[in-house]
Scaffold this motif. Structure first.
Motif, PDB file in Angstrom:
ATOM      1  N   TYR A  74       0.811  -1.059   0.013  1.00  7.03           N
ATOM      2  CA  TYR A  74      -0.061  -0.069  -0.028  1.00  7.03           C
ATOM      3  C   TYR A  74       1.036   1.507  -0.057  1.00  7.03           C
ATOM      4  CZ  TYR A  74      -4.485  -2.320   0.889  1.00  7.03           C
ATOM      5  OH  TYR A  74      -5.385  -3.148   0.750  1.00  7.03           O
ATOM      6  N   ALA A  75       1.914   1.306   0.874  1.00  5.82           N
ATOM      7  CA  ALA A  75       2.751   2.311   1.021  1.00  5.82           C
ATOM      8  C   ALA A  75       3.535   2.604  -0.530  1.00  5.82           C
ATOM      9  CB  ALA A  75       3.683   2.082   2.088  1.00  5.82           C
ATOM     10  N   PHE A  97      -0.496  12.720   3.176  1.00  5.29           N
ATOM     11  CA  PHE A  97      -0.990  12.648   4.571  1.00  5.29           C
ATOM     12  C   PHE A  97      -1.796  11.322   4.542  1.00  5.29           C
ATOM     13  CE2 PHE A  97      -5.344  13.201   6.679  1.00  5.29           C
ATOM     14  CZ  PHE A  97      -4.604  13.543   8.130  1.00  5.29           C
ATOM     15  N   ALA A  98      -1.814  10.847   3.395  1.00 10.41           N
ATOM     16  CA  ALA A  98      -2.202   9.349   3.401  1.00 10.41           C
ATOM     17  C   ALA A  98      -1.165   8.243   3.787  1.00 10.41           C
ATOM     18  CB  ALA A  98      -2.874   8.944   1.787  1.00 10.41           C
ATOM     19  N   LEU A  99       0.017   8.789   3.348  1.00 10.20           N
ATOM     20  CA  LEU A  99       0.998   7.714   3.758  1.00 10.20           C
ATOM     21  C   LEU A  99       1.446   8.005   5.161  1.00 10.20           C
ATOM     22  CD1 LEU A  99       3.646   8.544   0.682  1.00 10.20           C
ATOM     23  CD2 LEU A  99       2.778   6.434   1.503  1.00 10.20           C
ATOM     24  N   GLU A 100       1.417   9.102   5.963  1.00 10.37           N
ATOM     25  CA  GLU A 100       1.402   9.409   7.173  1.00 10.37           C
ATOM     26  C   GLU A 100       0.489   8.449   8.004  1.00 10.37           C
ATOM     27  OE1 GLU A 100       1.097  13.459   7.843  1.00 10.37           O
ATOM     28  OE2 GLU A 100       2.675  14.023   7.098  1.00 10.37           O
ATOM     29  N   ASN A 137     -10.516   7.567   7.365  1.00 14.93           N
ATOM     30  CA  ASN A 137      -9.045   6.883   7.880  1.00 14.93           C
ATOM     31  C   ASN A 137      -8.759   7.688   9.183  1.00 14.93           C
ATOM     32  OD1 ASN A 137      -9.465   4.730   6.235  1.00 14.93           O
ATOM     33  ND2 ASN A 137      -7.621   5.365   5.223  1.00 14.93           N
ATOM     34  N   GLU A 138      -8.742   9.003   9.317  1.00 19.70           N
ATOM     35  CA  GLU A 138      -8.543   9.690  10.359  1.00 19.70           C
ATOM     36  C   GLU A 138      -9.426   9.509  11.546  1.00 19.70           C
ATOM     37  OE1 GLU A 138      -5.749  11.956  12.234  1.00 19.70           O
ATOM     38  OE2 GLU A 138      -5.558  11.117  10.019  1.00 19.70           O
ATOM     39  N   GLU A 139     -10.656   9.213  11.283  1.00 17.20           N
ATOM     40  CA  GLU A 139     -11.645   8.891  12.213  1.00 17.20           C
ATOM     41  C   GLU A 139     -11.399   7.543  12.824  1.00 17.20           C
ATOM     42  OE1 GLU A 139     -16.455   8.048  12.816  1.00 17.20           O
ATOM     43  OE2 GLU A 139     -15.673   8.870  10.910  1.00 17.20           O
TER      44      GLU A 139
END
Length: 245
Positions: free
Chosen positions: A80-81, A99-102, A199-201
């Motif tokens: 995924y990364a 941000f998605a990678l973080e 995803n942040e949630e």
């Protein structure tokens, strides 16, 4: 450059260096440039080949983009990364992709921390351990499902067309078509941000779960379902039960 690439590059340099030492050292092969014509030609050929091997190896490891893994074949965190990293170069999306990678790194660390806390508090055979571990796995699946959906849409993203449409600097399209394309790209951007928010949630709920596990002294299996964060997570899982990419 990733750690594995760094190790491979060091290995390549070391291999070439050792080969040249063995060939040119008087204590080994003792090949010398300036001796016979054959020795000189062989020595020069080896040096040129060594230089070419270093240049090509460095290019492959540092510059050449690896072939993209089809989304349906992506399985591991590293997959995924790597898949997301390919899209960092797209300037309009760079911030969101980073941000998605973080977030990917955060989910990995949070899972490791949660499992470590569970191993400290419970035996793996206990029902409480199994319930918490099961929920963590389900939430992780939702997280990666969001990433997979983003990758499916990034795969068909046209950067050049996006720039043309969003800057409105074209007479190639009719006003109606231009508006339709604009709406399409705005929908794509909205979906990207929506997925990142989801995803942040998920990450936030895992933080809450970690806090609740760490601050309680004891658990009864029947009490787990009543924990506020467990109810929130269960609701999240149920909401996305029939989610399709």
């Amino acid at each position: 450059m990733t750690g594995s690439k760094y190790i491979k590059l060091i290995g390549l340099i070391a291999g070439v260096a050792v080969l040249n030492i063995v060939v040119f050292s008087p204590g080994f092969a003792g090949l010398a440039i300036g001796g016979s014509a054959l020795a000189t030609a062989s020595g020069v050929t080896l040096l040129v080949a060594s230089a070419l091997a270093l240049l090509y190896g460095s290019y492959v490891l540092l510059a050449r983009q690896p072939e993209a893994i089809p989304v349906k074949q992506i399985r591991t965190h590293e997959d995924y990364a790597e898949a997301l990293t390919r899209y960092v170069r797209i300037k309009p999306l760079e911030g969101d992709i980073r941000f998605a990678l973080e977030q990917l790194e955060k989910i990995r660390k949070k899972k490791e921390t949660l499992l470590d806390v569970l191993n400290q508090r419970f035996e793996s055979s206990e029902l409480s351990y199994q319930k918490f571990a099961s929920v963590i796995r389900e939430v992780e699946k939702l997280f990666y499902l969001n990433v997979r959906s983003v990758l499916n849409r990034l795969h068909v993203f046209d950067e050049a067309d996006f720039a043309t449409v969003m800057t409105q600097k074209t007479t190639r399209y009719s006003k109606q078509l231009l508006q339709e394309k604009t709406n399409l790209y705005n929908e794509f951007l909205s979906f990207l941000k929506y997925s990142l928010d989801n995803n942040e949630e998920i990450l936030l709920k895992l933080d809450k779960l970690l806090l609740e596990i760490s601050r309680l002294d004891s658990f009864e299996p029947g009490d787990i379902e009543n924990m506020p964060c467990m109810q929130e997570i269960d609701s999240l899982i149920k909401q996305t039960k029939y989610y399709k990419q």
